[in-house]
Write a protein that holds these residues in place. Sequence first.
Motif, PDB file in Angstrom:
ATOM      1  N   SER A  75      17.247 -11.873  -3.079  1.00  0.00           N
ATOM      2  CA  SER A  75      15.898 -11.980  -2.515  1.00  0.00           C
ATOM      3  C   SER A  75      15.738 -11.009  -1.344  1.00  0.00           C
ATOM      4  CB  SER A  75      15.594 -13.415  -2.086  1.00  0.00           C
ATOM      5  OG  SER A  75      16.521 -13.850  -1.132  1.00  0.00           O
ATOM      6  N   GLU A  76      16.824 -10.752  -0.602  1.00  0.00           N
ATOM      7  CA  GLU A  76      16.759  -9.794   0.498  1.00  0.00           C
ATOM      8  C   GLU A  76      16.464  -8.390  -0.026  1.00  0.00           C
ATOM      9  OE1 GLU A  76      19.417 -11.873   0.052  1.00  0.00           O
ATOM     10  OE2 GLU A  76      19.012 -13.305   1.661  1.00  0.00           O
ATOM     11  N   PHE A  77      17.126  -8.028  -1.108  1.00  0.00           N
ATOM     12  CA  PHE A  77      16.893  -6.711  -1.700  1.00  0.00           C
ATOM     13  C   PHE A  77      15.468  -6.596  -2.228  1.00  0.00           C
ATOM     14  CE2 PHE A  77      16.861  -3.946  -5.476  1.00  0.00           C
ATOM     15  CZ  PHE A  77      17.212  -2.745  -4.876  1.00  0.00           C
ATOM     16  N   ARG A  78      14.997  -7.614  -2.943  1.00  0.00           N
ATOM     17  CA  ARG A  78      13.636  -7.597  -3.474  1.00  0.00           C
ATOM     18  C   ARG A  78      12.619  -7.453  -2.346  1.00  0.00           C
ATOM     19  NH1 ARG A  78      15.579 -12.212  -6.802  1.00  0.00           N
ATOM     20  NH2 ARG A  78      14.435 -13.485  -5.321  1.00  0.00           N
ATOM     21  N   GLU A  79      12.846  -8.191  -1.265  1.00  0.00           N
ATOM     22  CA  GLU A  79      11.920  -8.120  -0.132  1.00  0.00           C
ATOM     23  C   GLU A  79      11.965  -6.739   0.523  1.00  0.00           C
ATOM     24  OE1 GLU A  79      10.511 -10.612   3.776  1.00  0.00           O
ATOM     25  OE2 GLU A  79      12.455 -11.080   2.893  1.00  0.00           O
ATOM     26  N   GLN A  80      13.159  -6.168   0.652  1.00  0.00           N
ATOM     27  CA  GLN A  80      13.303  -4.838   1.239  1.00  0.00           C
ATOM     28  C   GLN A  80      12.523  -3.810   0.425  1.00  0.00           C
ATOM     29  OE1 GLN A  80      17.343  -3.315   1.329  1.00  0.00           O
ATOM     30  NE2 GLN A  80      16.582  -1.218   1.317  1.00  0.00           N
ATOM     31  N   VAL A  81      12.642  -3.866  -0.892  1.00  0.00           N
ATOM     32  CA  VAL A  81      11.936  -2.913  -1.754  1.00  0.00           C
ATOM     33  C   VAL A  81      10.421  -3.110  -1.630  1.00  0.00           C
ATOM     34  CG1 VAL A  81      11.556  -2.200  -4.154  1.00  0.00           C
ATOM     35  CG2 VAL A  81      13.880  -2.657  -3.339  1.00  0.00           C
ATOM     36  N   ALA A  82       9.990  -4.365  -1.636  1.00  0.00           N
ATOM     37  CA  ALA A  82       8.553  -4.645  -1.489  1.00  0.00           C
ATOM     38  C   ALA A  82       8.037  -4.134  -0.153  1.00  0.00           C
ATOM     39  CB  ALA A  82       8.299  -6.148  -1.633  1.00  0.00           C
ATOM     40  N   GLN A  83       8.811  -4.326   0.908  1.00  0.00           N
ATOM     41  CA  GLN A  83       8.392  -3.859   2.228  1.00  0.00           C
ATOM     42  C   GLN A  83       8.331  -2.334   2.299  1.00  0.00           C
ATOM     43  OE1 GLN A  83       7.123  -5.553   4.800  1.00  0.00           O
ATOM     44  NE2 GLN A  83       7.227  -7.279   3.388  1.00  0.00           N
ATOM     45  N   GLU A  84       9.248  -1.661   1.625  1.00  0.00           N
ATOM     46  CA  GLU A  84       9.199  -0.194   1.599  1.00  0.00           C
ATOM     47  C   GLU A  84       7.895   0.275   0.961  1.00  0.00           C
ATOM     48  OE1 GLU A  84      12.577   2.247   0.473  1.00  0.00           O
ATOM     49  OE2 GLU A  84      13.898   0.569   0.916  1.00  0.00           O
ATOM     50  N   HIS A  85       7.444  -0.444  -0.031  1.00  0.00           N
ATOM     51  CA  HIS A  85       6.179  -0.081  -0.671  1.00  0.00           C
ATOM     52  C   HIS A  85       5.004  -0.388   0.259  1.00  0.00           C
ATOM     53  CE1 HIS A  85       3.084   0.492  -3.674  1.00  0.00           C
ATOM     54  NE2 HIS A  85       2.623  -0.712  -3.392  1.00  0.00           N
ATOM     55  N   LEU A  86       5.010  -1.570   0.833  1.00  0.00           N
ATOM     56  CA  LEU A  86       3.870  -2.012   1.632  1.00  0.00           C
ATOM     57  C   LEU A  86       3.779  -1.310   2.982  1.00  0.00           C
ATOM     58  CD1 LEU A  86       4.195  -5.801   0.831  1.00  0.00           C
ATOM     59  CD2 LEU A  86       2.473  -4.226  -0.071  1.00  0.00           C
ATOM     60  N   VAL A  87       4.904  -1.128   3.641  1.00  0.00           N
ATOM     61  CA  VAL A  87       4.903  -0.568   4.993  1.00  0.00           C
ATOM     62  C   VAL A  87       5.035   0.950   4.968  1.00  0.00           C
ATOM     63  CG1 VAL A  87       6.126  -0.541   7.207  1.00  0.00           C
ATOM     64  CG2 VAL A  87       5.823  -2.701   5.981  1.00  0.00           C
ATOM     65  N   ASP A  88       6.019   1.442   4.219  1.00  0.00           N
ATOM     66  CA  ASP A  88       6.293   2.880   4.205  1.00  0.00           C
ATOM     67  C   ASP A  88       5.460   3.632   3.174  1.00  0.00           C
ATOM     68  OD1 ASP A  88       8.186   2.328   6.150  1.00  0.00           O
ATOM     69  OD2 ASP A  88       9.830   2.200   4.708  1.00  0.00           O
ATOM     70  N   LYS A  89       4.695   2.878   2.364  1.00  0.00           N
ATOM     71  CA  LYS A  89       3.800   3.473   1.359  1.00  0.00           C
ATOM     72  C   LYS A  89       4.542   4.312   0.320  1.00  0.00           C
ATOM     73  CE  LYS A  89       0.225   1.863   3.580  1.00  0.00           C
ATOM     74  NZ  LYS A  89      -0.072   0.497   3.366  1.00  0.00           N
ATOM     75  N   ILE A  90       5.760   3.886  -0.020  1.00  0.00           N
ATOM     76  CA  ILE A  90       6.517   4.564  -1.079  1.00  0.00           C
ATOM     77  C   ILE A  90       6.027   4.023  -2.413  1.00  0.00           C
ATOM     78  CG2 ILE A  90       8.804   4.973  -2.047  1.00  0.00           C
ATOM     79  CD1 ILE A  90       9.938   4.575   0.779  1.00  0.00           C
ATOM     80  N   SER A  91       5.764   4.909  -3.349  1.00  0.00           N
ATOM     81  CA  SER A  91       5.204   4.488  -4.635  1.00  0.00           C
ATOM     82  C   SER A  91       6.197   3.632  -5.421  1.00  0.00           C
ATOM     83  CB  SER A  91       4.799   5.696  -5.473  1.00  0.00           C
ATOM     84  OG  SER A  91       5.943   6.347  -5.985  1.00  0.00           O
ATOM     85  N   ILE A  92       5.680   2.827  -6.296  1.00  0.00           N
ATOM     86  CA  ILE A  92       6.510   1.978  -7.150  1.00  0.00           C
ATOM     87  C   ILE A  92       7.428   2.844  -8.000  1.00  0.00           C
ATOM     88  CG2 ILE A  92       6.428   0.373  -9.101  1.00  0.00           C
ATOM     89  CD1 ILE A  92       3.848  -0.775  -7.810  1.00  0.00           C
ATOM     90  N   ASN A  93       6.905   3.937  -8.513  1.00  0.00           N
ATOM     91  CA  ASN A  93       7.702   4.854  -9.323  1.00  0.00           C
ATOM     92  C   ASN A  93       8.881   5.407  -8.521  1.00  0.00           C
ATOM     93  OD1 ASN A  93       8.224   6.419 -11.677  1.00  0.00           O
ATOM     94  ND2 ASN A  93       7.262   8.174 -10.693  1.00  0.00           N
ATOM     95  N   GLU A  94       8.616   5.846  -7.292  1.00  0.00           N
ATOM     96  CA  GLU A  94       9.675   6.391  -6.442  1.00  0.00           C
ATOM     97  C   GLU A  94      10.726   5.336  -6.103  1.00  0.00           C
ATOM     98  OE1 GLU A  94      10.266   9.578  -5.497  1.00  0.00           O
ATOM     99  OE2 GLU A  94       8.602  10.088  -6.828  1.00  0.00           O
ATOM    100  N   LEU A  95      10.294   4.113  -5.863  1.00  0.00           N
ATOM    101  CA  LEU A  95      11.243   3.039  -5.565  1.00  0.00           C
ATOM    102  C   LEU A  95      12.119   2.723  -6.770  1.00  0.00           C
ATOM    103  CD1 LEU A  95       8.933   0.726  -3.457  1.00  0.00           C
ATOM    104  CD2 LEU A  95      10.938   1.982  -2.626  1.00  0.00           C
ATOM    105  N   ALA A  96      11.526   2.715  -7.953  1.00  0.00           N
ATOM    106  CA  ALA A  96      12.306   2.464  -9.170  1.00  0.00           C
ATOM    107  C   ALA A  96      13.377   3.532  -9.351  1.00  0.00           C
ATOM    108  CB  ALA A  96      11.388   2.403 -10.386  1.00  0.00           C
ATOM    109  N   ILE A  97      13.011   4.772  -9.070  1.00  0.00           N
ATOM    110  CA  ILE A  97      13.981   5.863  -9.183  1.00  0.00           C
ATOM    111  C   ILE A  97      15.035   5.763  -8.089  1.00  0.00           C
ATOM    112  CG2 ILE A  97      14.238   8.368  -8.958  1.00  0.00           C
ATOM    113  CD1 ILE A  97      11.412   8.508 -10.362  1.00  0.00           C
ATOM    114  N   LYS A  98      14.601   5.534  -6.863  1.00  0.00           N
ATOM    115  CA  LYS A  98      15.523   5.458  -5.721  1.00  0.00           C
ATOM    116  C   LYS A  98      16.598   4.401  -5.927  1.00  0.00           C
ATOM    117  CE  LYS A  98      15.526   4.555  -0.728  1.00  0.00           C
ATOM    118  NZ  LYS A  98      14.676   4.290   0.441  1.00  0.00           N
ATOM    119  N   TYR A  99      16.198   3.230  -6.407  1.00  0.00           N
ATOM    120  CA  TYR A  99      17.129   2.108  -6.534  1.00  0.00           C
ATOM    121  C   TYR A  99      17.630   1.899  -7.970  1.00  0.00           C
ATOM    122  CZ  TYR A  99      15.921   1.040  -1.754  1.00  0.00           C
ATOM    123  OH  TYR A  99      15.754   1.117  -0.391  1.00  0.00           O
TER     124      TYR A  99
END
Length: 122
Positions: free
Chosen positions: A66-90
């Motif tokens: 759940s910590e990892f899921r929240e971290q990824v969600a926060q990167e999208h919401l706060v840092d405005k990283i796209s969902i596509n970029e997050l999927a690739i990054k992780y």
Amino acid sequence: MYSNMKYTVAELEFYILQYLEGMTFPMLKNLGLQYENTYFLFEVRLYQQHGIDSLQPPNENQHYSSEFREQVAQEHLVDKISINELAIKYNVPSQKTIRSWIFRYTNGGESQSYNSKPEVYL
């Protein structure tokens, strides 16, 4: 090869390497590539970031804390990283997975007492 995969890892790597060496997407389609452009480019970016491991089918369903899921969600919401970029990054194989995490965290699903296993009444 698993049920929704159109190619073996070797076949997909062949198409990706041809693309990276300069072959255009229409040329790959003429060779028999059956992926849509956006999905294929997602696979190419995963391959560039994580190598052949990103093309391997999973042995079982992935489990993320759940910590990892929240971290990824926060990167999208706060840092405005796209969902596509997050999927690739992780190296998360489905953008739908990340989209569901964002939905869960923006609607307070994780902050409530969330149980993924519903109760069974007899």
